[in-house]
Design an enzyme around this catalytic site. Structure first.
Site, short mmCIF file in Angstrom:
data_model
loop_
_atom_site.label_atom_id
_atom_site.label_comp_id
_atom_site.label_asym_id
_atom_site.label_seq_id
_atom_site.Cartn_x
_atom_site.Cartn_y
_atom_site.Cartn_z
N SER A 1 24.07 16.89 81.69
CA SER A 1 23.86 15.88 82.67
C SER A 1 22.36 15.89 83.15
CB SER A 1 24.85 16.51 83.95
OG SER A 1 24.62 15.70 85.01
N TYR B 1 26.99 23.59 90.27
CA TYR B 1 27.12 22.55 89.16
C TYR B 1 25.74 22.46 88.53
CZ TYR B 1 27.87 18.10 86.59
OH TYR B 1 27.81 17.29 85.61
#
Length: 294
Positions: A140, A153
């Site tokens: 990501s 995360y």
């Protein structure tokens, strides 16, 4: 010549489903993994409607025994092991760092960081013996840019990027190519799922920011779909010499560039503003309201 086999983890929704269908229609022998029989049935139904051919295997990437069992089965399905693996399965644990407990943090790291490394250990011997193979890890832009309220995360994705970089260099001489895909925000369901994992709001010092999570989820429904990510994976698998990293989406490229080029104080301010940790100056707030039509 038989089609090349590719395992896609977390194939039942979002990016995983888009990758599964894109690769299947491109002629790869795709094996999609999902965690439950119900998700397996749903995936098969979607695949059948599109006219693609996809085989499925049950796999919980966060369970070491399940990984061994699944990849033993996959080895039998692929004459020794798949040509490629796309490590997509993952989730986003939201919350301020102090609100996320040890169990939640471990689950985040187990799924997003440790599982792809474990799967690499399971498939590398066969790839090394063939002197050919691909490992594609779905990261990501959060693997490059840390955001408040998503610290764990971001930690899992930045850890994945470090491990992937090391793995790429370690396996190059064996003919195995390792690639990172770094998407920006897409409509995948990950943020809706993440909203369900928010820590208890009432006792948190960040309850006002958690209250804004509903808006984040609503905004996520207007994001572009995940097909550009699937196309980047397809490019990485088809390329004779794939790039080490593929940033997907203009937002991802600009966010990564700004985080490197702008002063840290400036990027901190912008991130705090975006997540409600800092109030916008009246002039900025009025401009934002006008853009939103308020």
């Amino acid at each position: 010549m038989s089609p090349k086999s590719v395992v896609v983890t977390g194939a039942g929704r979002g990016i995983g489903l888009a990758v599964t269908l894109e690769l299947a229609h491109a002629g790869f022998d795709v094996i999609g993994t999902v965690r439950t029989p119900e998700k397996d049935e749903a995936l098969r139904a979607v695949v059948e409607r599109t006219g693609a051919a996809v085989r499925t295997v049950l796999l919980d990437v966060a369970d070491a025994t399940s990984c061994v069992q699944a990849f033993t089965e996959i080895a039998m399905m692929t004459d020794g092991g798949p040509w490629a693996v796309v490590n997509n399965a993952g989730f986003a644990q939201p919350g301020a760092v102090e609100d996320v407990d040890d169990e939640q943090a471990r689950r985040q790291l187990e799924t997003n960081l440790i599982a792809p490394a474990r799967i690499a250990r399971l498939v590398l011997p066969a790839m090394r013996e063939r002197r050919d193979g691909r490992i594609v890890n779905i990261s990501s832009v959060a693997g490059r840019v840390s955001l408040p309220m998503l610290g764990w995360y971001c930690a899992s994705k930045q850890g994945l990027e470090s491990v992937t970089d090391a793995l790429r260099m370690e396996t190059e001489s064996f003919g195995v190519k390792v690639v990172l895909i770094e998407p920006g925000s897409h409509r995948t369901g990950i943020w809706e799922q993440g909203a369900e994992l928010l820590p208890a709001e009432r006792t948190s010092a960040y309850r006002d920011q958690y209250a804004a999570a509903d808006q984040v989820v609503r905004d996520a429904r207007t994001l572009p779909g995940p097909r550009p990510v699937a196309l980047a994976v397809l490019k990485a698998l088809n390329a004779r010499r794939p790039l080490p990293r593929y940033l997907v989406g203009g937002g991802a490229r600009s966010a990564a560039a700004l985080d490197v080029l702008a002063p840290t104080a400036a990027t901190d301010w912008a991130k705090q503003l975006a997540t409600g940790l800092r109030a916008a100056p009246p002039r900025v707030a009025r401009a934002v309201d006008r853009l939103r039509g308020k």
